[in-house]
Design an enzyme around this catalytic site. Structure first.
Site, mmCIF file in Angstrom:
data_model
loop_
_atom_site.group_PDB
_atom_site.id
_atom_site.type_symbol
_atom_site.label_atom_id
_atom_site.label_comp_id
_atom_site.label_asym_id
_atom_site.label_seq_id
_atom_site.Cartn_x
_atom_site.Cartn_y
_atom_site.Cartn_z
ATOM 1 N N PRO A 183 0.841 -1.223 0.098
ATOM 2 C CA PRO A 183 -0.031 0.013 0.007
ATOM 3 C C PRO A 183 0.861 1.240 -0.107
ATOM 4 C CG PRO A 183 0.204 -0.954 2.274
ATOM 5 C CD PRO A 183 1.013 -2.025 1.499
ATOM 6 N N GLU A 260 -2.884 2.429 -13.945
ATOM 7 C CA GLU A 260 -3.707 3.284 -13.984
ATOM 8 C C GLU A 260 -3.179 4.467 -13.533
ATOM 9 O OE1 GLU A 260 -5.907 5.998 -12.371
ATOM 10 O OE2 GLU A 260 -6.950 4.668 -11.039
ATOM 11 N N CYS A 294 -7.323 11.016 -9.725
ATOM 12 C CA CYS A 294 -6.823 10.826 -10.883
ATOM 13 C C CYS A 294 -7.825 11.355 -12.200
ATOM 14 C CB CYS A 294 -6.495 9.559 -11.513
ATOM 15 S SG CYS A 294 -5.208 8.892 -10.200
HETATM 16 C C1 SIN Z 1 -8.355 7.475 -8.565
HETATM 17 O O1 SIN Z 1 -8.217 8.937 -8.336
HETATM 18 O O2 SIN Z 1 -7.391 6.946 -9.019
HETATM 19 C C2 SIN Z 1 -9.692 6.950 -8.690
HETATM 20 C C3 SIN Z 1 -10.775 7.593 -8.306
HETATM 21 C C4 SIN Z 1 -12.248 7.040 -8.811
HETATM 22 O O3 SIN Z 1 -12.116 5.862 -8.622
HETATM 23 O O4 SIN Z 1 -12.981 7.801 -8.990
#
Ligand code: SIN
Length: 490
Positions: A183, A260, A294
């Site tokens: 983590p 991702e 993200c």
């Molecule tokens: C992320 O910021 O990586 C995930 C955001 C989300 O699951 O909406």
């Protein structure tokens, strides 16, 4: 500051390997702090290569039995995990807010979001169907079966300490894979609590292993996993440079990858948009988790004809946001994760202002609250030369750019190496399909700012990575296809 949980057993501070907790050896601890005040919360192991190898040994040994466990039994185990997570929603929400900083309502909401992935993949586990293929020649039967890829290494981010680990681990376990997890160094406590609940739910020893490490020692852990041919897949959420490094380094053992990575999401408001709905959508998408997601809009393009009305309403709404620690239940924006995050936001705002942008609200630190707070900000007249237009700010800053026509704004929206999320607001149905087709992005929000859901495929294109999380596609990423051909049947 002490954190009191109604289930004290959720405050775990060790690595979990082969069903056993291992506390930090003397002098090797990583101190976890509260970003609201930089005070220590707990100490966890600052692990290195030995713990990383032990985790893979355990996951590799547990794989054959877990692979053979009927999908229905794996599903039942995940359902129990889901139930336990939901029954400790408040404790887990408090833990998230304490180590990550997000307001308590968001922390508790994140737990429900995390559980939705566990429940979803519990259901998907029993649907990993294969194919019976019509044979092109007589006397043969042909089948395509779907098998778990093997040991999966999951490297998870700090911004959603529960949801991101759930949406990687739940599909892995559902598919029949075993897991080693590292983590994020800023937020290990939520992950350890989730693993404790998974063990309580009956996930067998060795199937799910977790090791914590500092930013400095993380490469030592991950290098072991990259080099080990027994690790068949890496799933990572984080920055594009690290994702590319993992892709390069896993080439020697040809691991499967889900990456991702970074984003630079455009948010476009056309002249025919419902302006109030567009402001609501931007508030939801941009200021969730203080702008630290993200999929946050990073560039806001507003048509000349509606620029004034949109920015007036937006500024009123942003100026009303209440900033404060998670311990104050009225807070809507918490601290940023650490000092580096605030420095980056400050650099982006200063750069934009020095190149001609205006500050409509915010634009400053909030030292009275603490070192890691930044005021929710709206910038006007931002252009493509400014750092905030090309780099992901990852903070509560909405930079507004004017545009005049559709083709021009699509070109600008796509003028980035990234392609995770994009959003636009319009009421013209022909434009909606035209623009949705033209945007180079893995996810498109159309008249909607809240796009994330367990049933939806989450992931990007271009430098935002590949692989999908959530939905039926999220299970595929943990399976490979085995073709069986049986002959001599006539
Ligand atoms: C992320 O910021 O990586 C995930 C955001 C989300 O699951 O909406």
């Amino acid at each position: 500051m002490h954190l009191t949980l109604s289930k004290p057993g959720l405050m775990r501070t060790g690595n979990f390997i082969a069903g056993q907790w291992h506390e930090a050896a003397e002098g090797t601890a990583l101190v976890v702090t509260n970003p609201a005040n930089n005070e220590p919360i707990a100490r966890v192991p600052d692990s290195g290569a030995a713990a990383a190898r032990a985790a893979v040994d355990a996951a590799h040994a547990a794989f054959p039995a877990w692979k053979k466990t009927p999908a229905k039994v794996r599903a039942q185990c995940l359902k129990r995990w889901n139930d336990l997570v939901l029954s400790h929603q408040e404790d887990l929400g408090r833990l998230i807010s304490r180590e990550q900083g997000k307001p308590l309502a968001e922390g508790i909401g994140e737990v429900a979001y995390a559980a939705s992935y566990i429940e979803w993949f519990a259901e998907e586990a029993t649907r990993a169907n294969g194919d019976i293929i019509p044979a092109p020649v007589p006397g043969r039967r042909m089948f395509a079966l779907r098998e778990p890829v093997g040991v999966v290494a999951a490297v998870t981010p700090w911004n959603f300490p529960a949801a991101m680990i759930a949406r990687k681990i739940a599909p892995a376990l559902a598919a029949g894979c075993t897991v080693v997890c590292k983590p994020a160094e800023d937020t290990p406590l939520t992950s350890l609590a989730l693993v404790a609940l998974a063990a309580e739910a009956g996930v067998p020893p060795g199937v799910l292993n977790i090791v914590t490490a500092s930013r400095e020692r993380t490469p030592e852990v991950v290098d072991v996993w990259l080099a080990d041919a027994r690790v068949r897949k890496i799933t990572f959420t984080g920055s594009t440079p690290v994702g590319k490094h993992l892709a390069r380094r896993s080439a020697d053992t040809l691991k499967k990858l889900s990456l991702e990575l970074g984003g630079n999401a455009p948010f476009i408001v056309f002249e025919d948009a419902d302006i109030k709905a567009a402001v609501d959508g931007l508030m939801a998408a941009k200021f969730r988790n203080g702008g630290q997601t993200c999929v946050c809009p990073n560039r806001v393009f507003v048509h000349d004809a509606v620029y004034a009305s949109f920015s007036d309403l937006l500024v009123r709404r942003v100026a009303e946001l209440r900033v404060g620690p998670a311990s104050d239940e009225a807070s809507q924006i918490g601290p940023m994760i650490n000092a580096r995050a605030v420095e980056k936001i400050e650099r982006h705002v200063q750069d934009a202002v020095s190149r001609g942008a205006g500050v409509l609200t915010g634009g400053k630190r909030l030292p009275a609250l603490g070192d890691n707070y930044y005021a929710p900000t709206v910038l006007a007249d931002v252009d493509a030369t400014m750092a905030c237009a090309s780099e992901e700010t990852f903070g509560p800053v909405a930079p507004l750019t004017r545009f005049g026509d559709e083709a021009e704004v699509i070109a600008q929206a796509n003028d980035t190496p990234f392609g995770l999320a994009a959003y636009f607001y319009s009421r013209d149905v022909r434009r909606i399909w035209r623009v949705a087709d033209a945007l180079e992005s893995g996810i498109v929000g159309i008249n909607e700012g809240a796009i994330s859901a367990e049933a939806a495929p989450f992931g990007g294109v271009k430098d935002s990575g590949y692989g999908r999380e959530g939905s039926a596609h999220g299970l595929d990423d943990y399976l490979h296809t085995k073709y069986l051909c049986q002959g001599q049947l006539d």
